[in-house]
Every structure is written in structure tokens, then in C-alpha cells.
Design a protein around this motif. Sequence first.
Motif, short mmCIF file in Angstrom:
data_model
loop_
_atom_site.label_atom_id
_atom_site.label_comp_id
_atom_site.label_asym_id
_atom_site.label_seq_id
_atom_site.Cartn_x
_atom_site.Cartn_y
_atom_site.Cartn_z
N VAL A 3 0.84 -1.20 0.00
CA VAL A 3 0.00 0.00 0.00
C VAL A 3 0.88 1.25 0.00
CG1 VAL A 3 -1.61 1.35 1.41
CG2 VAL A 3 -2.02 -1.08 1.01
N ASP A 4 1.92 1.25 0.82
CA ASP A 4 2.83 2.41 0.86
C ASP A 4 3.55 2.61 -0.47
OD1 ASP A 4 2.11 2.94 3.46
OD2 ASP A 4 3.90 2.03 4.34
N ALA A 5 3.81 1.54 -1.19
CA ALA A 5 4.47 1.66 -2.48
C ALA A 5 3.49 2.05 -3.59
CB ALA A 5 5.17 0.34 -2.84
N LEU A 6 2.24 1.59 -3.50
CA LEU A 6 1.26 1.85 -4.55
C LEU A 6 0.62 3.24 -4.46
CD1 LEU A 6 -0.73 -1.48 -4.97
CD2 LEU A 6 0.74 -0.36 -6.63
N ALA A 7 0.45 3.76 -3.25
CA ALA A 7 -0.25 5.04 -3.09
C ALA A 7 0.37 6.16 -3.92
CB ALA A 7 -0.33 5.41 -1.61
N PRO A 8 1.69 6.35 -3.89
CA PRO A 8 2.27 7.41 -4.73
C PRO A 8 2.07 7.16 -6.23
CG PRO A 8 3.85 6.67 -3.09
CD PRO A 8 2.69 5.74 -3.03
N LEU A 9 2.08 5.90 -6.63
CA LEU A 9 1.87 5.57 -8.04
C LEU A 9 0.46 5.96 -8.48
CD1 LEU A 9 2.79 4.29 -10.69
CD2 LEU A 9 2.05 2.09 -9.77
N PHE A 10 -0.54 5.61 -7.67
CA PHE A 10 -1.91 5.98 -8.02
C PHE A 10 -2.11 7.49 -7.92
CE2 PHE A 10 -2.93 1.46 -7.28
CZ PHE A 10 -3.55 1.21 -8.49
N ARG A 11 -1.43 8.14 -7.00
CA ARG A 11 -1.50 9.61 -6.91
C ARG A 11 -0.92 10.23 -8.18
NH1 ARG A 11 -0.70 10.18 -1.79
NH2 ARG A 11 1.49 9.65 -1.90
N LEU A 12 0.18 9.67 -8.67
CA LEU A 12 0.80 10.14 -9.90
C LEU A 12 -0.14 9.97 -11.09
CD1 LEU A 12 3.67 11.11 -10.96
CD2 LEU A 12 4.01 8.73 -11.59
N LEU A 13 -0.78 8.81 -11.17
CA LEU A 13 -1.68 8.53 -12.29
C LEU A 13 -3.03 9.20 -12.12
CD1 LEU A 13 -0.88 4.76 -12.85
CD2 LEU A 13 -0.22 6.70 -14.29
#
Length: 152
Positions: free
Chosen positions: A60-70
Motif C-alpha cells: 500500500v505504501d508503495a502503490l499510493a504514490p503511483l496511483f496519486r501520480l496517475l
Amino acid sequence: MSRIPPHSVPRRAGTAVAGPAGHAVPAPAAAAVPAAGPGGPALLERDGAADPAAGTAFVVDALAPLFRLLGDPSRLSIVFVCLHEAVCVSEIARATGLSPSLVSHHLRLLRGARVVRGVRRGKQIFYTAADDHVRRMIDDMREHVVECPQDE
């Protein structure tokens, strides 16, 4: 030329830094990070059993910034343009209606997150989705949005 103070230079944990009178002083140890295995980060163990919550928290900590970016419509439109073919900045700008400098800025962020990758051909760099994971994720999300009714 000015000299950068030693405390402002990033360094790896455990490497020596210059102390008083130039003597080496061991740097403080960094916080422990779960070891990564072939399937990704190792799950932390509690009482001899794998703790799925610890692995989930890491993901979750790794995915959250990715989804924020997208989550930015401009960046997502750039990813859509680059999804199935290599495209140069000027073509991306034309397809999205964004300026080439703004496209370059977004591409820098998307490259940093390993969403797109660039391949140089002559003087130009052509951008495409970084791998099949990115393509499948975006295609699956597009399919999900198209086939799911808005009001349920």
C-alpha cells in the motif's frame, strides 16, 4: 566553486563520515527494511507465521504514490498515448493538447515511477509503457470504467 557541507550530502547507511579533525566516524545505521525475495518484499513473521498485514502495508505504501501520480488527468492522458506504441514528445503534446515542456515534465515523473520508459532513436526519445504490467493495469482500468454502470 563553493564546497558542499558534508551533512547535506546523502550517503548510504553504514558508510563512514568525516568527524572532528578529519577522522572517520561510522554513520548511524538505517532502519531495517524487509528483504525482497523473488516474489517481492518478504512478509514479516510473527510467531513463526507470515504476517500478511505487514506485506500489505508495504505494498500500500508503495502503490499510493503511483496511483496519486496517475490520478492527474494530464499524466494519465500521456500514459494512454504511450500505452501501445513508442511516441516522441511532440506527438504526445499534439495528441494531448499540452505544451511540449509540460509533457517533458510529466514524462520525467512517469519515468521516475517506472510507468514509461524512453528509447533514443537519433536525436529524439520515444516513450512507451514501461512493461506489460503497466499496459495491462491501464487497459483493465479502462475496461472497468467502460463496462461498469455509473449508478449502482
